[in-house]
Design a protein around this motif. Structure first.
Motif, PDB file in Angstrom:
ATOM      1  N   PRO A 117       0.822  -1.213   0.000  1.00  0.00           N
ATOM      2  CA  PRO A 117       0.000   0.000   0.000  1.00  0.00           C
ATOM      3  C   PRO A 117       0.861   1.271   0.000  1.00  0.00           C
ATOM      4  CG  PRO A 117      -0.662  -1.513   1.759  1.00  0.00           C
ATOM      5  CD  PRO A 117       0.645  -2.009   1.210  1.00  0.00           C
ATOM      6  N   GLY A 118       0.229   2.386  -0.321  1.00  0.00           N
ATOM      7  CA  GLY A 118       0.918   3.669  -0.194  1.00  0.00           C
ATOM      8  C   GLY A 118       1.316   4.270  -1.520  1.00  0.00           C
ATOM      9  N   THR A 119       2.182   5.275  -1.428  1.00  0.00           N
ATOM     10  CA  THR A 119       2.534   6.091  -2.587  1.00  0.00           C
ATOM     11  C   THR A 119       3.998   5.899  -2.986  1.00  0.00           C
ATOM     12  OG1 THR A 119       3.086   7.873  -1.067  1.00  0.00           O
ATOM     13  CG2 THR A 119       0.869   7.917  -2.015  1.00  0.00           C
ATOM     14  N   VAL A 120       4.307   6.338  -4.197  1.00  0.00           N
ATOM     15  CA  VAL A 120       5.697   6.282  -4.682  1.00  0.00           C
ATOM     16  C   VAL A 120       6.612   7.133  -3.799  1.00  0.00           C
ATOM     17  CG1 VAL A 120       7.181   7.017  -6.608  1.00  0.00           C
ATOM     18  CG2 VAL A 120       5.055   5.759  -7.070  1.00  0.00           C
ATOM     19  N   GLY A 121       6.121   8.308  -3.382  1.00  0.00           N
ATOM     20  CA  GLY A 121       6.966   9.237  -2.626  1.00  0.00           C
ATOM     21  C   GLY A 121       7.367   8.725  -1.254  1.00  0.00           C
ATOM     22  N   ALA A 122       6.533   7.879  -0.667  1.00  0.00           N
ATOM     23  CA  ALA A 122       6.869   7.348   0.657  1.00  0.00           C
ATOM     24  C   ALA A 122       7.768   6.124   0.555  1.00  0.00           C
ATOM     25  CB  ALA A 122       5.586   6.978   1.411  1.00  0.00           C
ATOM     26  N   ALA A 123       7.796   5.499  -0.609  1.00  0.00           N
ATOM     27  CA  ALA A 123       8.542   4.235  -0.745  1.00  0.00           C
ATOM     28  C   ALA A 123      10.031   4.358  -0.387  1.00  0.00           C
ATOM     29  CB  ALA A 123       8.349   3.670  -2.156  1.00  0.00           C
ATOM     30  N   PRO A 124      10.706   5.458  -0.770  1.00  0.00           N
ATOM     31  CA  PRO A 124      12.120   5.557  -0.371  1.00  0.00           C
ATOM     32  C   PRO A 124      12.310   5.788   1.128  1.00  0.00           C
ATOM     33  CG  PRO A 124      11.635   7.025  -2.223  1.00  0.00           C
ATOM     34  CD  PRO A 124      10.331   6.547  -1.676  1.00  0.00           C
ATOM     35  N   MET A 125      11.287   6.342   1.788  1.00  0.00           N
ATOM     36  CA  MET A 125      11.438   6.679   3.215  1.00  0.00           C
ATOM     37  C   MET A 125      11.956   5.480   4.001  1.00  0.00           C
ATOM     38  SD  MET A 125      10.738   9.780   3.827  1.00  0.00           S
ATOM     39  CE  MET A 125      10.439   9.982   5.576  1.00  0.00           C
ATOM     40  N   GLN A 126      11.273   4.344   3.835  1.00  0.00           N
ATOM     41  CA  GLN A 126      11.726   3.187   4.607  1.00  0.00           C
ATOM     42  C   GLN A 126      12.255   2.089   3.673  1.00  0.00           C
ATOM     43  OE1 GLN A 126       9.258   0.794   6.981  1.00  0.00           O
ATOM     44  NE2 GLN A 126       7.813   0.274   5.367  1.00  0.00           N
ATOM     45  N   ASN A 127      12.603   2.506   2.414  1.00  0.00           N
ATOM     46  CA  ASN A 127      13.194   1.527   1.492  1.00  0.00           C
ATOM     47  C   ASN A 127      12.328   0.261   1.492  1.00  0.00           C
ATOM     48  OD1 ASN A 127      15.004   0.086  -0.147  1.00  0.00           O
ATOM     49  ND2 ASN A 127      16.237  -0.553   1.616  1.00  0.00           N
ATOM     50  N   ILE A 128      11.091   0.421   1.011  1.00  0.00           N
ATOM     51  CA  ILE A 128      10.140  -0.697   1.108  1.00  0.00           C
ATOM     52  C   ILE A 128      10.731  -1.983   0.519  1.00  0.00           C
ATOM     53  CG2 ILE A 128       8.013   0.663   1.182  1.00  0.00           C
ATOM     54  CD1 ILE A 128       7.683   0.069  -1.825  1.00  0.00           C
ATOM     55  N   GLY A 129      10.324  -3.080   1.084  1.00  0.00           N
ATOM     56  CA  GLY A 129      10.862  -4.354   0.621  1.00  0.00           C
ATOM     57  C   GLY A 129       9.855  -5.473   0.811  1.00  0.00           C
ATOM     58  N   ALA A 130       9.940  -6.470  -0.058  1.00  0.00           N
ATOM     59  CA  ALA A 130       9.090  -7.658   0.075  1.00  0.00           C
ATOM     60  C   ALA A 130       9.594  -8.731  -0.876  1.00  0.00           C
ATOM     61  CB  ALA A 130       7.628  -7.313  -0.258  1.00  0.00           C
TER      62      ALA A 130
END
Ligand SMILES: Cc1cc2nc3c(=O)[nH]c(=O)nc-3n(C[C@H](O)[C@H](O)[C@H](O)COP(=O)(O)OP(=O)(O)OC[C@H]3O[C@@H](n4cnc5c(N)ncnc54)[C@H](O)[C@@H]3O)c2cc1C
Length: 335
Positions: A117-130
């Motif tokens: 979930p969420g936006t492109v802009g927030a993805a770098p904040m916590q370096n999303i991973g899965a």
């Protein structure tokens, strides 16, 4: 630009908490930044919060300052070289829709990150991973606006200091940088990552490509993870702790079944396992609880307040500390 007062964030955070923003506005265009900065100079003591999809936040209190919902939604293919396709996505794009758009363009790389979930802009904040992939594996640069000067700076991957659920933007200078866009480089010769539990089984008999892997990940996530539209949550509530090798060896001697993954001079252990061992899986106090299938996922069964959820989380932290001597840290932002 309209600045609203006492604005309910209930529909804008995935825990479904009825926190109020003292001031709230939506940023659709970069040209609005100057207006907001001028407004802020007239209210110098008010804190500032950038909001994407609210899927990584726990509002314990009303927010006393200005919440800026980021909706910069540009999307473009920049070109290609011998190794990569380059695409630029504005911060306000929905992450999962962006992933599927890259697949529609015939590009690969982000398929394992489908349905986060969420936006492109927030993805770098916590370096999303899965599923064995992290955002940093495919970022070329992050474009961020300095809220002190309104200038835009391009951060290289090294400058972003990406780490496990962490980045420069999250840990070093939060709220100074408004991420306006992310430039991705997507490999022309993709290396599929399908060794994560359950992925191969979903792909049996199917052509291996970005779309089939994305479909497999979507299927697995939908069958395992609670949908925030049905039950409020922010995904994994705690980070997997990193402990020293000495502490790992001592814990492994006491708890032989404890899973762990060696990292550089440390061992990552499973927060879900620790919480489960303390008996918290599926527990509930009022409307605050952990998910029946996932000890790691804190849930709002309906009318829990942010204070109740946070108190529940702290009881989990205390019992894990007590039993294992390990300190759990929340993954979402607690406000
Ligand atoms: C069901 C579920 C499953 C999830 N699964 C995963 C998973 O597999 N892997 C994973 O890594 N995460 C996962 N998450 C967490 C979450 O989806 C991600 O962290 C996501 O990137 C948050 O995006 P958002 O837009 O909702 O951010 P928000 O919650 O709105 O914000 C998160 C942080 O980013 C900041 N921020 C937001 N936009 C900007 C911007 N443009 N510029 C600067 N700062 C900004 C906010 O101030 C805040 O600090 C999951 C969450 C849920 C609810």
């Amino acid at each position: 630009m309209k600045i609203r007062e006492h604005y309910s964030l209930k529909a804008l955070n995935t825990f479904g908490l009825d926190a109020k923003a003292r001031y709230f506005c939506t940023l659709h265009k970069l040209s609005g930044v100057r207006t907001l900065m001028a407004w802020q100079q007239e209210h110098p003591d008010l804190p500032l919060l950038f909001l994407g999809g609210g899927s990584n936040m726990l509002f314990v209190n009303d927010y006393p300052g200005l919440v800026v919902q980021v909706r910069l939604e540009t999307l473009e293919v920049l070109g290609q070289d011998t190794d990569y396709h380059y695409v630029r996505a504005g911060a306000g794009n929905n992450w999962h829709e962006f992933v599927r758009w890259t697949i529609d363009q015939g590009f690969a790389g982000l398929e394992n990150l489908s349905l986060i979930p969420g936006t492109v802009g927030a993805a770098p904040m916590q370096n999303i991973g899965a599923y064995g992939v992290e955002l940093k594996d495919h970022v070329y640069e992050v474009q961020a606006l300095d809220w002190r000067t309104a200038e835009i700076r391009d951060f290289s991957v090294e400058e972003c200091r990406f780490a496990y659920r962490d980045s420069y933007f999250k840990s070093v200078e939060p709220e100074r940088w408004l991420i306006v866009a992310v430039v991705f480089r997507l490999p022309r010769q993709p290396q599929w990552k399908t060794d994560y539990a359950g992925v191969q089984e979903q792909l049996d008999g199917k052509v291996l490509d970005a779309r089939s892997i994305s479909d497999a990940i979507i299927h697995i996530r939908q069958s395992k993870l609670p949908d925030p539209a049905e039950i409020g949550n922010a995904g994994s509530f705690f980070k997997n702790p990193l402990i020293s090798v000495a502490q790992w060896e001592s814990l492994k001697a006491q708890f032989p079944a404890m899973p762990g993954w060696p990292q550089q001079q440390a061992v990552k252990i499973s927060a879900g396992w620790l919480i489960d061992q303390c008996g918290w899986k599926g527990q509930r106090e009022g409307d605050a609880g952990t998910h029946i299938k996932h000890a790691l996922v804190l849930v709002n069964h309906g009318n829990a307040s942010g204070t109740e959820l946070w108190a529940f989380a702290q009881r989990i932290i205390a019992s894990v500390q007590d039993k294992f001597g390990v300190t759990l840290e929340p993954e979402p932002r607690v406000l």
